[in-house]
Design an enzyme around this catalytic site. Sequence first.
Site, PDB file in Angstrom:
ATOM      1  CE  LYS A 188      -2.955   3.369   1.663  1.00 39.37           C
ATOM      2  NZ  LYS A 188      -1.985   4.346   1.180  1.00 39.37           N
ATOM      3  CD  GLU A 264      12.558   0.603   9.828  1.00 37.27           C
ATOM      4  OE1 GLU A 264      13.292   1.642  10.311  1.00 37.27           O
ATOM      5  OE2 GLU A 264      13.409  -0.551   9.900  1.00 37.27           O
ATOM      6  CB  CYS A 299      12.870   8.622   8.562  1.00 39.58           C
ATOM      7  SG  CYS A 299      14.041   7.565   7.712  1.00 39.58           S
TER       8      CYS A 299
HETATM    9  P1  NAD Z   1       1.637   8.177   7.820  1.00 37.69           P
HETATM   10  O1  NAD Z   1       1.474   7.301   8.840  1.00 37.69           O
HETATM   11  O2  NAD Z   1       0.658   9.152   7.721  1.00 37.69           O
HETATM   12  O3  NAD Z   1       1.498   7.272   6.194  1.00 37.69           O
HETATM   13  C1  NAD Z   1       2.122   6.153   6.108  1.00 37.69           C
HETATM   14  C2  NAD Z   1       1.333   5.023   5.424  1.00 37.69           C
HETATM   15  O4  NAD Z   1       0.393   4.914   6.131  1.00 37.69           O
HETATM   16  C3  NAD Z   1       0.566   5.902   4.251  1.00 37.69           C
HETATM   17  O5  NAD Z   1       0.686   4.830   3.076  1.00 37.69           O
HETATM   18  C4  NAD Z   1      -0.696   5.788   4.688  1.00 37.69           C
HETATM   19  O6  NAD Z   1      -1.604   5.722   3.551  1.00 37.69           O
HETATM   20  C5  NAD Z   1      -0.973   4.862   5.543  1.00 37.69           C
HETATM   21  N1  NAD Z   1      -1.795   4.946   6.678  1.00 37.69           N
HETATM   22  C6  NAD Z   1      -2.304   6.187   6.780  1.00 37.69           C
HETATM   23  N2  NAD Z   1      -3.330   5.866   8.000  1.00 37.69           N
HETATM   24  C7  NAD Z   1      -3.404   4.360   8.122  1.00 37.69           C
HETATM   25  C8  NAD Z   1      -4.140   3.638   8.847  1.00 37.69           C
HETATM   26  N3  NAD Z   1      -5.232   4.052   9.656  1.00 37.69           N
HETATM   27  N4  NAD Z   1      -4.152   2.170   8.871  1.00 37.69           N
HETATM   28  C9  NAD Z   1      -3.237   1.736   7.977  1.00 37.69           C
HETATM   29  N5  NAD Z   1      -2.551   2.755   7.217  1.00 37.69           N
HETATM   30  C10 NAD Z   1      -2.604   3.924   7.314  1.00 37.69           C
HETATM   31  O7  NAD Z   1       3.119   8.632   7.439  1.00 37.69           O
HETATM   32  P2  NAD Z   1       3.608   9.815   6.310  1.00 37.69           P
HETATM   33  O8  NAD Z   1       3.108  11.219   6.620  1.00 37.69           O
HETATM   34  O9  NAD Z   1       3.309   9.204   4.851  1.00 37.69           O
HETATM   35  O10 NAD Z   1       5.125   9.586   6.317  1.00 37.69           O
HETATM   36  C11 NAD Z   1       5.919  10.552   7.139  1.00 37.69           C
HETATM   37  C12 NAD Z   1       6.220   9.648   8.384  1.00 37.69           C
HETATM   38  O11 NAD Z   1       7.154   8.403   8.229  1.00 37.69           O
HETATM   39  C13 NAD Z   1       7.308  10.507   9.401  1.00 37.69           C
HETATM   40  O12 NAD Z   1       6.922  10.363  10.591  1.00 37.69           O
HETATM   41  C14 NAD Z   1       8.660   9.831   8.970  1.00 37.69           C
HETATM   42  O13 NAD Z   1       9.612  10.087  10.082  1.00 37.69           O
HETATM   43  C15 NAD Z   1       8.357   8.434   8.987  1.00 37.69           C
HETATM   44  N6  NAD Z   1       9.406   7.742   8.149  1.00 37.69           N
HETATM   45  C16 NAD Z   1      10.080   6.897   8.948  1.00 37.69           C
HETATM   46  C17 NAD Z   1      11.341   6.089   7.954  1.00 37.69           C
HETATM   47  C18 NAD Z   1      11.938   5.169   8.693  1.00 37.69           C
HETATM   48  O14 NAD Z   1      12.776   4.439   8.071  1.00 37.69           O
HETATM   49  N7  NAD Z   1      12.099   4.962  10.248  1.00 37.69           N
HETATM   50  C19 NAD Z   1      11.217   6.485   6.780  1.00 37.69           C
HETATM   51  C20 NAD Z   1      10.569   7.581   6.097  1.00 37.69           C
HETATM   52  C21 NAD Z   1       9.633   8.144   6.643  1.00 37.69           C
END
Ligand code: NAD
Length: 494
Positions: A188, A264, A299
């Site tokens: 997804k 992550e 991240c």
């Molecule tokens: P997000 O959690 O909003 O979304 C991530 C994914 O989860 C998307 O595909 C989204 O559609 C899905 N999602 C959203 N709500 C959901 C739900 N209720 N159930 C299941 N899936 C759902 O995060 P974002 O805003 O897309 O990404 C930014 C975040 O990701 C930041 O906090 C960043 O630090 C983190 N990040 C971490 C790493 C790492 O390796 N640790 C790498 C990149 C980004």
Amino acid sequence: MDKSRIDTLRHQPVPDAKHVINGARVDASDGRTMPVISPIDGSTLTTLPKGTREDADRAVAAARLAFDDGRWSGLAPAARKKILLKWADLIEAQAEELAVLGVRDNGTEIGMAYKAEPLSAAGTIRYFAEATDKIFGEIAPTAPGALGLVHKHPVGVVGAIVPWNFPMMIGSWKLGPALAAGCTVVLKPAETASLTLLRLAELALEAGLPPGVLNVVTGEGAVIGAAIAESNEVDVLVFTGSGATGRRLLEASARSNLKRVYLELGGKSPNIVFADVPDLDEAAKISAAGIFRNSGQVCIAGSRLLVQREIYDVFVDKLVAQAKAMQIGDPLDPMTNAGAVNSERQLAQNLAFIDEARAAGRTIATGGNRILQETGGTYMAPTIVTDVQPDDRIVREEVFGPVLTVQVFDTEAEAVALANDTETGLAAGVWTSNLSRAHRMIAAIEAGVVHVNTYGGADVTVPLGGVKQSGNGHDKSLHAFDKYLNLKTAWIKL
Ligand code: NAD
């Protein structure tokens, strides 16, 4: 990448996107779509299927069947390797098209995206492909009279949910080891960065990946992500994204089949500059890149700068100069240092942090505002906030934007205390000429990766994973296989 090539590719029409389910490109079950808005200029690029729960269930069923009938896990490892290597070659051959498409979708500057996205995805898939036929089981050192064998089996159906920053890179961190291990996957992508991952799935089919082994379903997280997380047919969930979503996935696992969940999550990573830093200018340049490239949407971004008092003024001045010198704007201009913020929503979130800091009397040393609004795109000036307090929200919470806070320290112990004063633990940086101090800091800092006299740049050979509330498990390196392989013991009486 060559500018004229970028200019040709940036104007190509983008066909309506489709899910990839069971080897076919399909619409949402109810035919609904969602627009793909480019953060470069606010224009509508194309549409995505606005997936339904039924779509997610169909994709999971396809992955389940593809796993259970052994069409992938039953192949000789060398045969899987060959297909995955071909896939990596196809991605590399289309790297320019994929890079430009991705930039139009999510706004990362092309100079970074070309290497970090298609090329790194191809490299990651190749790395895990090459390992496919080099994973051995074990014979345990039992007493005579028994033989203990440890088999390694693919875990089954993997649900992978990924964010909008670096979709191909992070996607390949999951897909590479999962597919190499023999699992099948339902992926997804994020709503604002789906196009390249759909393309990658199409290329996988072209490379010979059997239908149903890799399925990509687009749509809203709360619908598609939730359906995957709650499915009893998904064996393992792997996720990169925010802490809030991570918590929901753990709950979904608890409500359903107790699937393993690997998270992550984000960070608030300290970047610590001691007065004995080997090269102040180099440290300022790399520290600025470590927070401002990709508009801070990284991240591991070094978002909390800790500077020793002796060099505080001079270092902050150098950093402000670096921030001001950065070229922000059109991410498809190869000279751009940082492109667009991913969405209006993310930009508004970033600016809310700044408003709050300003209202509390903190100093905005540079930036702090939206820029280039006339383009229709979402751009923000690199921002440095000084005179902050440890309890400020801007110091404690991940902004995920081009925003750096600066704090001062006197002693090494104080630096460690400030560095660890966070609920997260993803990354850190330490700048010092003192080798013993560098090793003491590596040991003392609570983080998954500690950079010394640099920031960022670690490759696929080393693991990435967080401690504390930055998550669990590791992407990259051979350790990534731990998520996708189950151990099974055979105990044989001789
Ligand atoms: P997000 O959690 O909003 O979304 C991530 C994914 O989860 C998307 O595909 C989204 O559609 C899905 N999602 C959203 N709500 C959901 C739900 N209720 N159930 C299941 N899936 C759902 O995060 P974002 O805003 O897309 O990404 C930014 C975040 O990701 C930041 O906090 C960043 O630090 C983190 N990040 C971490 C790493 C790492 O390796 N640790 C790498 C990149 C980004």
